[in-house]
Write an enzyme that holds these catalytic residues in place. Structure first.
Site, PDB file in Angstrom:
ATOM      1  N   ARG A 127       0.249  19.324 -12.446  1.00  0.00           N
ATOM      2  CA  ARG A 127       0.221  20.733 -12.923  1.00  0.00           C
ATOM      3  C   ARG A 127       1.454  21.288 -13.321  1.00  0.00           C
ATOM      4  NH1 ARG A 127      -3.976  20.722  -8.955  1.00  0.00           N
ATOM      5  NH2 ARG A 127      -5.857  20.264 -10.191  1.00  0.00           N
ATOM      6  N   LYS A 237      16.273  33.195 -31.978  1.00  0.00           N
ATOM      7  CA  LYS A 237      15.020  32.685 -31.581  1.00  0.00           C
ATOM      8  C   LYS A 237      14.470  33.294 -30.527  1.00  0.00           C
ATOM      9  CE  LYS A 237      11.945  29.098 -31.005  1.00  0.00           C
ATOM     10  NZ  LYS A 237      11.469  27.794 -31.131  1.00  0.00           N
TER      11      LYS A 237
HETATM   12  N1  GLY Z   1       9.260  26.348 -33.718  1.00  0.00           N
HETATM   13  C1  GLY Z   1       8.570  27.465 -33.937  1.00  0.00           C
HETATM   14  C2  GLY Z   1       8.445  28.142 -32.344  1.00  0.00           C
HETATM   15  O1  GLY Z   1       8.921  27.857 -31.386  1.00  0.00           O
HETATM   16  O2  GLY Z   1       7.745  29.045 -32.078  1.00  0.00           O
END
Ligand code: GLY
Length: 379
Positions: A127, A237
């Site tokens: 898990r 990101k």
């Molecule tokens: N590759 C797109 C994301 O990680 O959301």
């Protein structure tokens, strides 16, 4: 040698992890892993493929072993087609056979296929056990190793089965870019252009400038410039993931995680109709960016100059394999099964300028705009 640290906070788990970026870091992967896991005596399963392990496996294994970890290795096939149920099953079997317990961890050493598959296996075994990511392609450095998406492809499409399982840490050694072939670099740069187009003019220009320079990755100055680009890409990101870790279905804002799918709707369709064998993922994203830019223009969101500028930067990333051998009707059909559908509507990520993404349901896009965009791209 300089290192850049980008920290990513994950509110759902009230946790955060570091992404360490620099040159020549693999030799120190042992102390990095010990710091990330908070111990140096657990068992680690390195998941990699033969090619990558042949290049870097011994360096990483020795460094991990030298600090005290017990090391096991599991190698998978090289290529998108190995992101499959079969490979997942074999990897889960390896985790059990080699006796990894809940205090042990998986080390994903490779590109996006290895990272997504090893991450998925780590999230399922008992898990969920810890995961460390050591990405070895440009694409996995700036995108797939960060943010916790794991998964495999099925006969219905790409990444249709998977989990969110954040790594404990990510180690990015840009020195490994030296060993990438031209196609792999082009693929990575296309993903970098995608991210930069979403982030804004500064990152877009930085990415375009790197593409103007020679790709002499044996030159430390060039590698350091690439490391700075990777750090900025990762920071962008991380900011998006922090705000919308699990890509909430009801979040269509310009900062939602969905925007990272810019270029992916058309790109995934191209990959699917060619059975994941013809195009590298990033190459398909290169076409996807061109498609989304053209569609944005047809909807009067972008003007021709902005489309030209995007196309110009994609061209600088390198040569994309021709798609003249692909039937556009099959691509159109494949778009219907795209996993980015929410209910009955497929969300397109379009641009109304560099750094200005907008999410548009396909119900608001005239069919004629999509079909004339297809014609332009396949011309
Ligand atoms: N590759 C797109 C994301 O990680 O959301």
């Amino acid at each position: 040698m300089d290192r850049t640290l980008v920290n990513i906070k994950i509110p759902r788990q009230q946790t955060s992890y570091d992404i360490t970026i620099g040159r020549g870091l693999l030799v120190d992967s042992g102390s990095w892993a010990a710091a990330a896991l908070g111990n140096r005596d657990s068992k680690l399963l390195i998941v990699s493929n033969r090619k990558v392990f042949g290049l870097y496996g011994e360096t990483v294994r020795k460094s991990l072993k030298d600090v005290g970890f017990k090391i096991e290795v599991h190698l998978i096939g090289d290529g998108e087609r190995f992101k499959s149920f079969r490979t997942l099953q074999d990897t889960l079997a390896a985790l059990s056979e080699k006796g990894l317990t809940r205090t042990d961890a998986v080390v994903a050493l490779g590109g996006g296929v290895v990272g997504d598959l090893a991450g998925f296996a780590a999230s399922l075994h008992l898990r969920g056990i810890d995961l460390l990511q050591i990405p070895t392609t440009l694409l996995s450095m700036i995108d797939s190793s960060v943010g916790g998406k794991t998964g495999i492809n099925t006969s219905f499409g790409k990444n249709l089965v998977g989990t969110f399982h954040q790594p404990k840490a990510v180690l990015i050694d840009v020195g490994v870019l030296r060993s990438l072939d031209d196609r792999e670099l082009t693929a990575g740069f296309c993903e970098a252009i995608k991210q930069a187009a979403l982030a804004g003019p500064k990152l877009f220009q930085l990415t375009a400038d790197i593409l103007k320079a020679d790709r002499r990755f044996d030159d430390p100055t060039v590698l350091d410039a690439v490391a700075r680009l990777v750090a900025k890409q990762v920071a962008f990101k991380a900011k998006i993931v922090r705000g919308d870790e699990t890509e909430a279905t009801d979040n269509d804002s310009p900062t939602s995680r969905k925007i990272l799918n810019f270029g992916h709707t058309f790109g995934h369709a191209l990959e699917k109709v060619t059975d994941y064998k013809y195009l590298r993922h990033g190459e398909a994203v290169g076409y996807g960016i061109k498609f989304a830019a053209e569609l944005s223009k047809k909807l009067e969101l972008l003007d021709q100059d902005e489309v030209d500028s995007l196309n110009d930067v994609v061209r600088r990333a390198g040569m994309l394999p021709t798609i003249s051998n692909i039937d556009p009707a099959l691509v159109l059909e494949s778009l219907k099964h795209d996993k980015k559908r929410v209910g009955n509507s497929l969300r397109w990520v379009l641009l109304r300028g560099i750094g200005k993404p907008v999410i548009v349901p396909d119900t608001e896009i005239p069919r004629s705009a999509v079909s004339s965009t297809l014609k332009t791209i396949f011309r």
